[in-house]
Design a protein around this motif. Structure first.
Motif, PDB file in Angstrom:
ATOM      1  N   PHE A  10       0.852  -1.195   0.000  1.00 46.01           N
ATOM      2  CA  PHE A  10       0.000   0.000   0.000  1.00 46.01           C
ATOM      3  C   PHE A  10       0.883   1.237   0.000  1.00 46.01           C
ATOM      4  CE2 PHE A  10      -3.389   2.866   1.097  1.00 46.01           C
ATOM      5  CZ  PHE A  10      -4.575   2.207   0.777  1.00 46.01           C
ATOM      6  N   ASN A  11       0.574   2.181  -0.872  1.00 47.43           N
ATOM      7  CA  ASN A  11       1.190   3.517  -0.983  1.00 47.43           C
ATOM      8  C   ASN A  11       2.058   3.692  -2.218  1.00 47.43           C
ATOM      9  OD1 ASN A  11       0.141   4.973   1.256  1.00 47.43           O
ATOM     10  ND2 ASN A  11       1.498   3.814   2.609  1.00 47.43           N
ATOM     11  N   ASP A  12       2.594   2.618  -2.777  1.00 46.24           N
ATOM     12  CA  ASP A  12       3.478   2.702  -3.943  1.00 46.24           C
ATOM     13  C   ASP A  12       4.680   3.595  -3.667  1.00 46.24           C
ATOM     14  OD1 ASP A  12       4.353   1.997  -6.468  1.00 46.24           O
ATOM     15  OD2 ASP A  12       3.267   3.608  -7.482  1.00 46.24           O
ATOM     16  N   LEU A  13       5.473   3.209  -2.683  1.00 43.74           N
ATOM     17  CA  LEU A  13       6.731   3.887  -2.417  1.00 43.74           C
ATOM     18  C   LEU A  13       7.716   3.576  -3.541  1.00 43.74           C
ATOM     19  CD1 LEU A  13       7.061   3.287   1.431  1.00 43.74           C
ATOM     20  CD2 LEU A  13       6.116   5.265   0.238  1.00 43.74           C
ATOM     21  N   GLU A  14       8.750   4.364  -3.651  1.00 45.05           N
ATOM     22  CA  GLU A  14       9.639   4.302  -4.814  1.00 45.05           C
ATOM     23  C   GLU A  14      10.218   2.912  -5.054  1.00 45.05           C
ATOM     24  OE1 GLU A  14      13.610   6.585  -6.591  1.00 45.05           O
ATOM     25  OE2 GLU A  14      12.958   6.926  -4.519  1.00 45.05           O
ATOM     26  N   PHE A  15      10.585   2.205  -3.996  1.00 46.98           N
ATOM     27  CA  PHE A  15      11.238   0.908  -4.159  1.00 46.98           C
ATOM     28  C   PHE A  15      10.301  -0.195  -4.632  1.00 46.98           C
ATOM     29  CE2 PHE A  15       9.970   1.096   0.353  1.00 46.98           C
ATOM     30  CZ  PHE A  15       9.171  -0.042   0.431  1.00 46.98           C
ATOM     31  N   ALA A  16       8.983   0.037  -4.548  1.00 49.84           N
ATOM     32  CA  ALA A  16       8.028  -1.023  -4.888  1.00 49.84           C
ATOM     33  C   ALA A  16       8.220  -1.515  -6.316  1.00 49.84           C
ATOM     34  CB  ALA A  16       6.595  -0.534  -4.681  1.00 49.84           C
ATOM     35  N   ALA A  17       8.461  -0.598  -7.240  1.00 49.68           N
ATOM     36  CA  ALA A  17       8.636  -0.980  -8.636  1.00 49.68           C
ATOM     37  C   ALA A  17      10.024  -1.570  -8.896  1.00 49.68           C
ATOM     38  CB  ALA A  17       8.413   0.230  -9.546  1.00 49.68           C
ATOM     39  N   ALA A  18      10.972  -1.369  -7.966  1.00 55.37           N
ATOM     40  CA  ALA A  18      12.349  -1.805  -8.186  1.00 55.37           C
ATOM     41  C   ALA A  18      12.682  -3.118  -7.482  1.00 55.37           C
ATOM     42  CB  ALA A  18      13.312  -0.718  -7.715  1.00 55.37           C
ATOM     43  N   SER A  19      11.779  -3.642  -6.656  1.00 52.18           N
ATOM     44  CA  SER A  19      12.056  -4.894  -5.948  1.00 52.18           C
ATOM     45  C   SER A  19      12.009  -6.062  -6.930  1.00 52.18           C
ATOM     46  CB  SER A  19      11.053  -5.100  -4.811  1.00 52.18           C
ATOM     47  OG  SER A  19       9.752  -5.297  -5.336  1.00 52.18           O
ATOM     48  N   ASN A  20      12.393  -7.226  -6.471  1.00 51.81           N
ATOM     49  CA  ASN A  20      12.409  -8.412  -7.323  1.00 51.81           C
ATOM     50  C   ASN A  20      11.682  -9.570  -6.633  1.00 51.81           C
ATOM     51  OD1 ASN A  20      12.981 -10.160  -9.436  1.00 51.81           O
ATOM     52  ND2 ASN A  20      14.976 -10.732  -8.608  1.00 51.81           N
ATOM     53  N   PRO A  21      10.440  -9.881  -7.083  1.00 54.78           N
ATOM     54  CA  PRO A  21       9.701  -9.237  -8.161  1.00 54.78           C
ATOM     55  C   PRO A  21       9.169  -7.861  -7.727  1.00 54.78           C
ATOM     56  CG  PRO A  21       8.306 -10.833  -7.099  1.00 54.78           C
ATOM     57  CD  PRO A  21       9.673 -10.999  -6.485  1.00 54.78           C
ATOM     58  N   PRO A  22       8.799  -7.034  -8.701  1.00 51.53           N
ATOM     59  CA  PRO A  22       8.202  -5.740  -8.346  1.00 51.53           C
ATOM     60  C   PRO A  22       6.914  -5.940  -7.550  1.00 51.53           C
ATOM     61  CG  PRO A  22       8.809  -5.806 -10.668  1.00 51.53           C
ATOM     62  CD  PRO A  22       8.915  -7.206 -10.155  1.00 51.53           C
ATOM     63  N   LEU A  23       6.701  -5.064  -6.565  1.00 55.16           N
ATOM     64  CA  LEU A  23       5.554  -5.218  -5.675  1.00 55.16           C
ATOM     65  C   LEU A  23       4.273  -4.634  -6.264  1.00 55.16           C
ATOM     66  CD1 LEU A  23       7.134  -4.280  -2.223  1.00 55.16           C
ATOM     67  CD2 LEU A  23       6.272  -6.541  -2.888  1.00 55.16           C
ATOM     68  N   SER A  24       3.219  -5.431  -6.278  1.00 56.88           N
ATOM     69  CA  SER A  24       1.887  -4.882  -6.529  1.00 56.88           C
ATOM     70  C   SER A  24       1.525  -4.024  -5.322  1.00 56.88           C
ATOM     71  CB  SER A  24       0.861  -6.002  -6.708  1.00 56.88           C
ATOM     72  OG  SER A  24       1.128  -6.757  -7.864  1.00 56.88           O
ATOM     73  N   THR A  25       0.770  -2.968  -5.536  1.00 56.22           N
ATOM     74  CA  THR A  25       0.485  -2.055  -4.427  1.00 56.22           C
ATOM     75  C   THR A  25      -0.708  -1.173  -4.758  1.00 56.22           C
ATOM     76  OG1 THR A  25       1.528  -0.422  -2.947  1.00 56.22           O
ATOM     77  CG2 THR A  25       2.080  -0.294  -5.281  1.00 56.22           C
ATOM     78  N   VAL A  26      -1.081  -0.339  -3.787  1.00 53.27           N
ATOM     79  CA  VAL A  26      -2.135   0.647  -3.983  1.00 53.27           C
ATOM     80  C   VAL A  26      -1.472   2.016  -4.025  1.00 53.27           C
ATOM     81  CG1 VAL A  26      -4.266   1.644  -3.079  1.00 53.27           C
ATOM     82  CG2 VAL A  26      -3.808  -0.795  -2.772  1.00 53.27           C
TER      83      VAL A  26
END
Length: 347
Positions: free
Chosen positions: A276-292
């Motif tokens: 939840f929140n879509d912090l910057e690292f969410a898209a860069a993790s492995n795998p990228p995190l789904s989020t709100v």
């Protein structure tokens, strides 16, 4: 032995061989004095390391150009974009944000509000909508513009800019249900009002689906950190492995991802994760995190625009509540249950 004292405007005036009024004018409106006079005064200011006494000038002018901002934490990255947007909106127009942390305490927030009002701030921007009764009372009597942010309320003090945290929690859980997951856990850290609202949304979605996952709810009264997410997830996995986990914060979600990987559980093959929140690292993790995705920068910008408009006109805009909504961001940490490995399978 002589005591040190604060350098005064009169000290600067004496060194520059001008009146105190002239020094004050030069510091506030340099264009109103000659270049030579400004040079002399600047030299005296530098020599004496003079710092203007803004408190005294505020009392004289009844204007501070200060906007109070109370956030829940100064260490949680969720507030970085929000505060940056406030600074970007206020500073170019000559207003100065005065930022204070409530440390997720309603009582500390009340104290911070009273302290800021004592500094004659011209407006106040708050994170959250559940202030104490005493805090609401002093804010209503202050008559300054007040914006409550991050959540929506049916009873705003003045302005309200945010999103429905309950609907966000419902949507995240509904997203996992639509992927075919039925045993969905919920993990949270600090049990602040927003985390509780997301939990309400989670429960509403499960009730609607006829499911009971009460045994899969875990939280601790601590800040939502990556380490806490890892600990909560490890403890849960030691007793049970759910189909999916809804984490109330991306920090918790990243810790959950690390714990699943350490346990040899494939994400999203065996277990899906959403934050939840879509912090910057969410898209860069492995795998990228789904989020709100929550529009935190927009909240800061809109809140600033509302108070600036109210200060400039002396009137309140007709629109008192703005719902900025949220967005489900589907990434690699979630997958349909039909594609997941059977229970008990590892990576």
């Amino acid at each position: 032995m002589s005591q040190k004292r604060r350098t005064t405007l009169e000290d600067v005036a004496r060194i520059a061989n001008v009146s105190a009024v002239t020094v004050s004018r030069a510091l506030r409106r340099p264009d109103m004095v000659s270049v030579e006079l400004r040079r002399r005064i600047d030299a005296a200011v530098e020599r004496l390391a003079y710092v203007p006494n803004f408190a005294a000038s505020r009392l004289a002018s009844a204007r501070t150009h200060a906007i109070g901002v109370v956030v829940s934490s100064l260490s949680n990255g969720i507030f970085a974009d929000y505060l940056q947007a406030i600074y970007n909106s206020l500073l170019p127009l000559g207003f100065r944000p005065v930022v204070v942390s409530s440390r997720y305490s309603a009582e500390e927030e009340e104290g911070a509000i009273k302290a800021l009002l004592g500094q004659n701030i011209e407006a106040l921007i708050l994170v959250g909508v559940n202030q104490t009764r005493a805090a609401r009372r002093v804010l209503e009597r202050s008559r300054i513009p007040v914006v409550q942010t991050f959540e929506l309320t049916g009873d705003p003090i003045d302005f309200n800019v945010g999103l429905s945290q309950t609907k966000g929690g419902y949507a995240a859980t509904r997203f996992l249900l639509d992927l075919g997951h039925r045993r969905i856990a919920y993990l949270s850290g600090q049990r602040d009002d927003r985390a509780r609202a997301r939990l309400e949304g989670y429960r509403a979605a499960l009730d609607e689906a006829g499911l009971d996952c009460a045994s899969l709810v875990a939280s601790r009264p601590a800040q939502a950190t990556i380490s806490l997410g890892r600990t909560l997830t490890s403890d849960m996995l030691a007793a049970d492995v759910p189909d999916a986990i809804f984490c109330c914060d991306d920090n918790i979600a990243l810790g959950a991802l690390f714990a699943c990987q350490q346990a040899g559980l494939d994400v999203p093959g065996r277990i899906s994760l959403i934050g939840f929140n879509d912090l910057e690292f969410a898209a860069a993790s492995n795998p990228p995190l789904s989020t709100v995705l929550t529009p935190r920068a927009d909240m800061g910008r809109v809140a600033s625009e509302l108070v600036l408009q109210a200060i400039a006109t002396g009137r309140r805009p007709r629109t008192r509540q703005i719902d900025l909504g949220f967005q489900i961001v589907a990434r690699g940490s979630t997958a349909p249950r039909a594609l997941a490995s059977p229970p008990g399978a590892g990576s």
